[in-house]
Each structure stands twice: as structure tokens, then as C-alpha cells.
Design a protein around this motif. Structure first.
Motif, PDB file in Angstrom:
ATOM      1  N   ALA A  82      15.334 -20.376 -19.965  1.00  0.00           N
ATOM      2  CA  ALA A  82      15.469 -19.054 -20.588  1.00  0.00           C
ATOM      3  C   ALA A  82      15.332 -17.975 -19.525  1.00  0.00           C
ATOM      4  O   ALA A  82      15.970 -16.922 -19.602  1.00  0.00           O
ATOM      5  CB  ALA A  82      14.425 -18.870 -21.682  1.00  0.00           C
ATOM      6  N   SER A  83      14.493 -18.241 -18.523  1.00  0.00           N
ATOM      7  CA  SER A  83      14.361 -17.378 -17.342  1.00  0.00           C
ATOM      8  C   SER A  83      14.747 -18.252 -16.153  1.00  0.00           C
ATOM      9  O   SER A  83      14.021 -19.175 -15.792  1.00  0.00           O
ATOM     10  CB  SER A  83      12.919 -16.885 -17.209  1.00  0.00           C
ATOM     11  OG  SER A  83      12.785 -16.036 -16.095  1.00  0.00           O
ATOM     12  N   ASP A  84      15.927 -17.983 -15.584  1.00  0.00           N
ATOM     13  CA  ASP A  84      16.478 -18.855 -14.541  1.00  0.00           C
ATOM     14  C   ASP A  84      16.890 -18.014 -13.333  1.00  0.00           C
ATOM     15  O   ASP A  84      17.737 -17.135 -13.447  1.00  0.00           O
ATOM     16  CB  ASP A  84      17.678 -19.620 -15.091  1.00  0.00           C
ATOM     17  CG  ASP A  84      18.249 -20.624 -14.113  1.00  0.00           C
ATOM     18  OD1 ASP A  84      17.571 -20.973 -13.130  1.00  0.00           O
ATOM     19  OD2 ASP A  84      19.387 -21.066 -14.341  1.00  0.00           O
ATOM     20  N   PHE A  85      16.262 -18.295 -12.210  1.00  0.00           N
ATOM     21  CA  PHE A  85      16.582 -17.588 -10.972  1.00  0.00           C
ATOM     22  C   PHE A  85      17.438 -18.470 -10.080  1.00  0.00           C
ATOM     23  O   PHE A  85      17.066 -19.594  -9.758  1.00  0.00           O
ATOM     24  CB  PHE A  85      15.300 -17.204 -10.220  1.00  0.00           C
ATOM     25  CG  PHE A  85      14.509 -16.135 -10.905  1.00  0.00           C
ATOM     26  CD1 PHE A  85      14.777 -14.797 -10.666  1.00  0.00           C
ATOM     27  CD2 PHE A  85      13.498 -16.462 -11.789  1.00  0.00           C
ATOM     28  CE1 PHE A  85      14.060 -13.802 -11.301  1.00  0.00           C
ATOM     29  CE2 PHE A  85      12.764 -15.479 -12.421  1.00  0.00           C
ATOM     30  CZ  PHE A  85      13.044 -14.142 -12.181  1.00  0.00           C
ATOM     31  N   THR A  86      18.602 -17.943  -9.669  1.00  0.00           N
ATOM     32  CA  THR A  86      19.475 -18.625  -8.723  1.00  0.00           C
ATOM     33  C   THR A  86      19.038 -18.321  -7.297  1.00  0.00           C
ATOM     34  O   THR A  86      19.084 -19.177  -6.428  1.00  0.00           O
ATOM     35  CB  THR A  86      20.934 -18.176  -8.936  1.00  0.00           C
ATOM     36  OG1 THR A  86      21.282 -18.423 -10.305  1.00  0.00           O
ATOM     37  CG2 THR A  86      21.884 -18.917  -8.027  1.00  0.00           C
ATOM     38  N   SER A  87      18.625 -17.078  -7.073  1.00  0.00           N
ATOM     39  CA  SER A  87      18.079 -16.672  -5.770  1.00  0.00           C
ATOM     40  C   SER A  87      17.058 -15.567  -5.988  1.00  0.00           C
ATOM     41  O   SER A  87      17.163 -14.794  -6.939  1.00  0.00           O
ATOM     42  CB  SER A  87      19.187 -16.200  -4.822  1.00  0.00           C
ATOM     43  OG  SER A  87      19.707 -14.959  -5.259  1.00  0.00           O
ATOM     44  N   ILE A  88      16.066 -15.530  -5.097  1.00  0.00           N
ATOM     45  CA  ILE A  88      15.045 -14.486  -5.122  1.00  0.00           C
ATOM     46  C   ILE A  88      14.780 -14.076  -3.683  1.00  0.00           C
ATOM     47  O   ILE A  88      14.408 -14.920  -2.863  1.00  0.00           O
ATOM     48  CB  ILE A  88      13.711 -14.962  -5.742  1.00  0.00           C
ATOM     49  CG1 ILE A  88      13.899 -15.449  -7.179  1.00  0.00           C
ATOM     50  CG2 ILE A  88      12.665 -13.850  -5.681  1.00  0.00           C
ATOM     51  CD1 ILE A  88      12.650 -16.105  -7.784  1.00  0.00           C
TER      52      ILE A  88
END
Length: 148
Positions: A82-88
């Protein structure tokens, strides 16, 4: 005699300041390492245990839209996608130690894929870390959007 006394006092104060600064630096470095571990864990949320170790049970995790999550909701959203980070990417980070509490501020720019919906976020982040049984763990986080 007075002049010698003043020089001695100045030397003692200077050495105390240096010693205090040297003692504070390792905690600042440890907190920065924990921030990096959290960033990495958020990119690979399959390791629920890593996320669990990094945050306190009393976590208050504030999003830029006003939503506030507790520890279970924060970790659950990452693990479920539901909360998905591809890059940070983090920048402009500062760490200030006050006893067993650390205040961290930085800029976060990320590519997201929340519930399969692509997006981008640019956030100013405030984090509060607390030393718990000798380990720095996240107690609170608040994000504010800005235009990059």
C-alpha cells in the motif's frame, strides 16, 4: 598569576568542549546509520523484522497528507505494498542529540508505486529517535510536501 590562572581555565574549558564534542559525534553517526537502515528497509519491506527493530512500539508516523500511523499500520502498509517506494534519496540531513533523544531533519525525494499507482514525492522530514536499551529507534516522524 592571574594571567596563568586564566590560561589554565581556558585550557580546561577547551579540553572539556573537545571531549564533549568527541562523545556526541558517535551518537550522531549511529543515528545517521539508523536513518540509512530505515531508508533501506523501506525500499525492501519484505524484512518485517528489520522494520520492527528500527521503530519503537509507540511510533507516531505522520504523512504529508495528515494521515498518522502507529507501528503496526506503518509496517503493514510497507509490507502489503500500500506504501511502496521504488527509490528514496535523502539530502540536507542534520542530526542533533539531546540526551537520549535525537532530532533528525532531511529532504526526501522518492519515486513511489503505492498500491500499484506510480508517483513522486518531495518531502521535508522531521524524525525523533530515542535511545532504547542502547539502540537508537524511531519514535516519531512528520513529513511536509514541497515543490522540488
Amino acid at each position: 598569576m592571574f594571567k596563568k590562572w586564566m590560561h589554565l581555565c581556558a585550557a580546561v574549558i577547551c579540553s572539556m568542549s573537545i571531549a564533549h564534542g568527541a562523545a556526541a559525534a558517535p551518537d550522531e553517526e549511529r543515528v545517521a546509520e539508523q536513518v540509512e537502515q530505515l531508508r533501506a528497509a523501506m525500499l525492501h519491506p519484505g524484512d518485517r523484522a528489520a522494520l520492527d527493530r528500527l521503530v519503537l512500539d509507540e511510533l507516531s508516523y505522520g504523512h504529508s497528507n495528515g494521515k498518522v500511523q502507529d507501528k503496526a499500520e506503518f509496517i503493514g502498509a510497507l509490507v502489503s505494498g500500500a506504501s511502496d517506494f521504488t527509490s528514496i534519496a535523502l539530502s540536507d540531513q542534520s542530526v542533533k542529540i539531546a540526551g537520549d533523544t535525537a532530532v533528525v531533519r532531511h529532504t526526501l525525494v522518492a519515486v513511489t508505486n503505492d498500491s500499484g499507482k506510480p508517483g513522486n514525492v518531495s518531502l521535508k522530514i522531521l524524525m525523533v529517535w530515542k535511545k532504547d536499551s542502547g539502540h537508537w529507534r524511531l519514535l516519531a516522524r512528520q513529513a511536509v510536501r514541497f515543490n522540488a
